[in-house]
Design an enzyme around this catalytic site. Sequence first.
Site, short mmCIF file in Angstrom:
data_model
loop_
_atom_site.label_atom_id
_atom_site.label_comp_id
_atom_site.label_asym_id
_atom_site.label_seq_id
_atom_site.Cartn_x
_atom_site.Cartn_y
_atom_site.Cartn_z
CB ALA A 63 -0.95 -0.07 1.68
N GLY A 108 0.99 -4.78 0.97
CA GLY A 108 -0.39 -5.06 -0.07
C GLY A 108 -0.03 -5.98 -1.23
CD GLU A 111 -2.74 -7.71 3.73
OE1 GLU A 111 -1.78 -6.30 2.84
OE2 GLU A 111 -2.09 -8.14 4.68
CD GLU A 131 1.91 -5.79 6.13
OE1 GLU A 131 2.71 -6.50 6.07
OE2 GLU A 131 0.92 -6.20 5.04
#
Length: 255
Positions: A63, A108, A111, A131
């Site tokens: 992200a 992300g 993911e 993260e």
Amino acid sequence: MNFVLLEKRDKIAIIRINRPDKLNALSPEVLDELEKAVKEVSEDKEILSAIITGTGKAFVAGADIGYIKTLDEEGGYRMALKGQEVFSAIENSPKVFIAAVNGYALGGGCELALACDFIIASENAVFGQPEVNLGIMPGWGATQRLVRKVGMNWAKYLILTGERIDAKTAYHIGLVQKVVNHDNLMDEAINIANLVAEKGPLALRLSKEAINKAFDLGDFGFRYEALLFGKTVGSKDKEEGINAFFEKRKPNFFK
Ligand code: CO8
């Protein structure tokens, strides 16, 4: 669409995340475009399988960290839910989605690959859930899908250490189904997408639906992840972790 390119070739589609200067980091704009592309592919009667890949040296490096920096707890929770919705649309699509991981698949990005039905990786691919290095936690499904796909021990190892693993290790733990020469990645992914696309559309759709039921534990785990992600985004550790990332130094987290 600028940040996501959609190409259709007969029965297959290729979706490219296209923000190479930021290693294809998923900002809200990129995520919106990805959502549109996934919807278009899912509704196209001609398409049976789709490949997701990235432009340049990354698949997706996560992200957008600059955007996360601006979020408070509520914003973090909302953004977690938004990404989860897009990734669930991939997981629950009637089409078969293949992640062709060409480089970094972090946070992300990992993911996103996990939401696909399976993963083909270049020998240069790098996977990880970093993260915790930023004082936050995964928010787009890793706490749930990583456990379901590689088991709890590896999920904990990857999420709690933030360690990056190479393609060979990712294959070894079952995260990746095939590792190929970097230059052949797209040819291999297209071959597999075509192989899938020769099969009966109803059989593909219903097989995927049935397999997904094996882990259909409801939405609770995902909602809980989003809630806790929001808490980390509202924390002082996030401020410190993200400042340290941009200042290229080690973070000093709070006790
Ligand atoms: N977000 C924003 N910008 C990024 C990101 C990112 N995730 N990753 C890289 N970039 C940018 C860099 O800041 C740099 O920009 P600039 O050229 O303007 O300085 C550019 O991309 C190139 O990156 P680097 O110079 O760092 O390239 P290197 O080859 O030296 O390093 C790495 C590559 C190792 C991949 C490094 O860029 C890196 O560590 N990136 C961050 C990886 C990461 O921590 N990802 C996880 C992010 S958090 C997340 O994904 C949470 C998901 C759930 C979100 C839920 C709701 C928001």
